[in-house]
Design a protein around this motif. Structure first.
Motif, short mmCIF file in Angstrom:
data_model
loop_
_atom_site.label_atom_id
_atom_site.label_comp_id
_atom_site.label_asym_id
_atom_site.label_seq_id
_atom_site.Cartn_x
_atom_site.Cartn_y
_atom_site.Cartn_z
N LYS A 125 -0.68 -0.79 -4.17
CA LYS A 125 -2.03 -0.27 -3.93
C LYS A 125 -1.95 1.25 -3.81
O LYS A 125 -1.10 1.78 -3.08
CB LYS A 125 -2.61 -0.85 -2.64
CG LYS A 125 -4.04 -0.40 -2.35
CD LYS A 125 -4.64 -1.15 -1.18
CE LYS A 125 -4.39 -0.49 0.13
NZ LYS A 125 -5.08 0.80 0.33
N ASP A 138 -7.50 1.59 -4.61
CA ASP A 138 -8.35 1.39 -3.43
C ASP A 138 -9.14 2.67 -3.14
O ASP A 138 -8.86 3.39 -2.20
CB ASP A 138 -7.46 1.00 -2.24
CG ASP A 138 -8.25 0.56 -1.03
OD1 ASP A 138 -9.46 0.31 -1.16
OD2 ASP A 138 -7.64 0.47 0.06
N PRO A 174 -6.19 -7.06 3.80
CA PRO A 174 -5.37 -6.14 4.60
C PRO A 174 -5.37 -6.69 6.04
O PRO A 174 -5.86 -7.80 6.29
CB PRO A 174 -6.11 -4.81 4.51
CG PRO A 174 -7.26 -5.04 3.59
CD PRO A 174 -7.50 -6.51 3.53
N ALA A 180 0.86 -1.20 0.00
CA ALA A 180 0.00 0.00 0.00
C ALA A 180 0.89 1.24 0.00
O ALA A 180 1.62 1.48 0.97
CB ALA A 180 -0.90 -0.02 1.23
N VAL A 201 -16.21 -5.82 5.56
CA VAL A 201 -16.18 -5.03 6.80
C VAL A 201 -14.73 -4.61 7.00
O VAL A 201 -13.84 -5.47 7.03
CB VAL A 201 -16.69 -5.83 8.01
CG1 VAL A 201 -16.49 -5.04 9.31
CG2 VAL A 201 -18.17 -6.19 7.84
N LEU A 202 -14.50 -3.31 7.13
CA LEU A 202 -13.14 -2.80 7.28
C LEU A 202 -12.39 -3.52 8.41
O LEU A 202 -12.97 -3.79 9.47
CB LEU A 202 -13.18 -1.29 7.56
CG LEU A 202 -13.66 -0.42 6.40
CD1 LEU A 202 -13.99 0.98 6.88
CD2 LEU A 202 -12.62 -0.37 5.28
N GLY A 252 0.90 -2.17 4.34
CA GLY A 252 1.32 -0.76 4.22
C GLY A 252 2.43 -0.45 5.19
O GLY A 252 3.61 -0.64 4.93
N ARG A 253 2.03 0.05 6.39
CA ARG A 253 3.00 0.57 7.35
C ARG A 253 4.14 -0.37 7.70
O ARG A 253 5.28 0.12 7.83
CB ARG A 253 2.25 1.05 8.61
CG ARG A 253 1.49 2.34 8.33
CD ARG A 253 0.43 2.63 9.38
NE ARG A 253 -0.72 1.75 9.25
CZ ARG A 253 -1.82 1.84 9.99
NH1 ARG A 253 -1.91 2.76 10.92
NH2 ARG A 253 -2.83 1.02 9.79
N PRO A 254 3.92 -1.69 7.86
CA PRO A 254 5.07 -2.52 8.21
C PRO A 254 6.20 -2.45 7.16
O PRO A 254 7.37 -2.60 7.50
CB PRO A 254 4.48 -3.94 8.29
CG PRO A 254 3.05 -3.70 8.69
CD PRO A 254 2.65 -2.45 7.94
O1 LIG Z 1 -10.69 -3.34 5.33
C1 LIG Z 1 -9.72 -2.68 4.88
C2 LIG Z 1 -9.70 -2.17 3.61
C3 LIG Z 1 -8.59 -1.49 3.17
N1 LIG Z 1 -7.52 -1.32 3.98
C4 LIG Z 1 -6.35 -0.58 3.44
O2 LIG Z 1 -5.19 -1.44 3.44
C5 LIG Z 1 -4.05 -0.73 3.85
C6 LIG Z 1 -3.49 -1.35 5.10
O3 LIG Z 1 -2.38 -0.60 5.56
P1 LIG Z 1 -1.55 -0.96 6.85
O4 LIG Z 1 -0.62 0.18 6.99
O5 LIG Z 1 -0.83 -2.27 6.56
O6 LIG Z 1 -2.49 -1.10 8.01
C7 LIG Z 1 -4.47 0.74 4.04
O7 LIG Z 1 -4.19 1.41 2.83
C8 LIG Z 1 -5.98 0.66 4.23
O8 LIG Z 1 -6.65 1.79 3.71
C9 LIG Z 1 -7.55 -1.83 5.25
O9 LIG Z 1 -6.58 -1.69 6.03
N2 LIG Z 1 -8.64 -2.51 5.66
#
Ligand SMILES: O=c1ccn([C@@H]2O[C@H](COP(=O)(O)O)[C@@H](O)[C@H]2O)c(=O)[nH]1
Length: 236
Positions: free
Chosen positions: A39, A66, A179, A15, A119-120, A211-213
């Motif tokens: 992403k 995304d 994710p 990401a 679901v997020l 992403g962050r990791p």
């Molecule tokens: O349910 C969801 C949908 C999208 N994301 C996205 O994925 C990345 C995760 O980033 P990290 O830094 O590894 O947490 C981020 O862009 C979110 O917008 C999600 O986390 N969950």
């Protein structure tokens, strides 16, 4: 594409949650050949990052856009129709019936694949309740997956915790993109439904979004390569 046909390297999606195109380009350069799938989400898209979709595609990389669209069906349909021309592989919409129906119409016969966000992964039962939902996480994920399948959606965004159950429901017709991936020892941040890369792959995830990791690591390439090694080992 069946899960067995996905190249192990393509299963990691990094990401690019970065503040500018220059910052994204610097990370892409640093990651080099080790990452094949990126992403682009709000942060970069609204900082001028949309043209990066075509640029990355021209360089043989895949792009997951995304944008998590959600609007009246006609607007989603028209928006998705425009997005088909950008060169992305995946596009997200929220898993509401009108939204998903509009997205499938807008995608038409193009090569763009629509993923529905169930679901997020930052939500747990309490968060859903606070948002006014009656159903718990697993029930809502399941209900939305069933609706998505009926409407012709190509894949689902879910947490790795739901992958095992979703596979039983949707089989291998839909891609499961997860994710909420955290290599052992990395900070959870705001994610609530998480797994390590190897556990997520063993559970049956097709793609892992990280992403962050990776982005916040001193050596992002080394972290991406360690995740690839975990994926390869989990795939056996
Ligand atoms: O349910 C969801 C949908 C999208 N994301 C996205 O994925 C990345 C995760 O980033 P990290 O830094 O590894 O947490 C981020 O862009 C979110 O917008 C999600 O986390 N969950």
């Amino acid at each position: 594409m069946t899960p067995a046909e996905i190249a192990p390297k393509d299963r990691l999606i990094v990401a690019l949650d970065l503040p500018s195109v220059d910052a994204a380009q610097a990370t892409i350069n640093r990651l080099g050949d080790s990452v094949t799938f990126y992403k682009i989400g709000y942060r970069l898209a609204y900082a001028g990052g949309l043209p990066l979709v075509g640029k990355l595609a021209d360089k043989g990389k895949k792009v997951f856009l995304d944008l998590k669209l959600h609007d009246i069906g006609n607007t989603v349909m028209q928006g998705v129709e425009s997005i088909t021309r950008l060169g992305a592989t995946f596009l997200t919409v929220h898993a509401y019936p009108q939204t998903m129906k509009g997205a499938v119409e807008g995608r038409g016969n193009s090569s763009l694949k629509i993923l529905a966000v169930t679901v997020l992964t930052s939500y747990n039962e309490d968060d859903l309740h606070a948002a006014g939902y009656r159903l718990g996480v697993s029930e809502l994920v399941e209900a939305r997956a069933q609706q998505a399948q009926v409407l012709g959606i190509d894949g689902l965004v879910c947490s790795p915790e739901e992958v095992g159950n979703l596979r039983k429901i949707v089989g291998h017709q839909m891609s499961l993109v997860t994710p909420g991936i955290r290599p052992a020892g990395s900070a959870t941040g705001d994610q609530k439904r998480i797994m390590t890369p190897s556990r997520a792959i063993t559970a049956g995830a097709d793609y892992l979004v990280v992403g962050r990791p990776v982005l916040e690591a001193a050596d992002p390439k080394a972290v991406a390569e360690a995740i690839h090694a975990e994926i390869a080992q989990a795939l056996g």
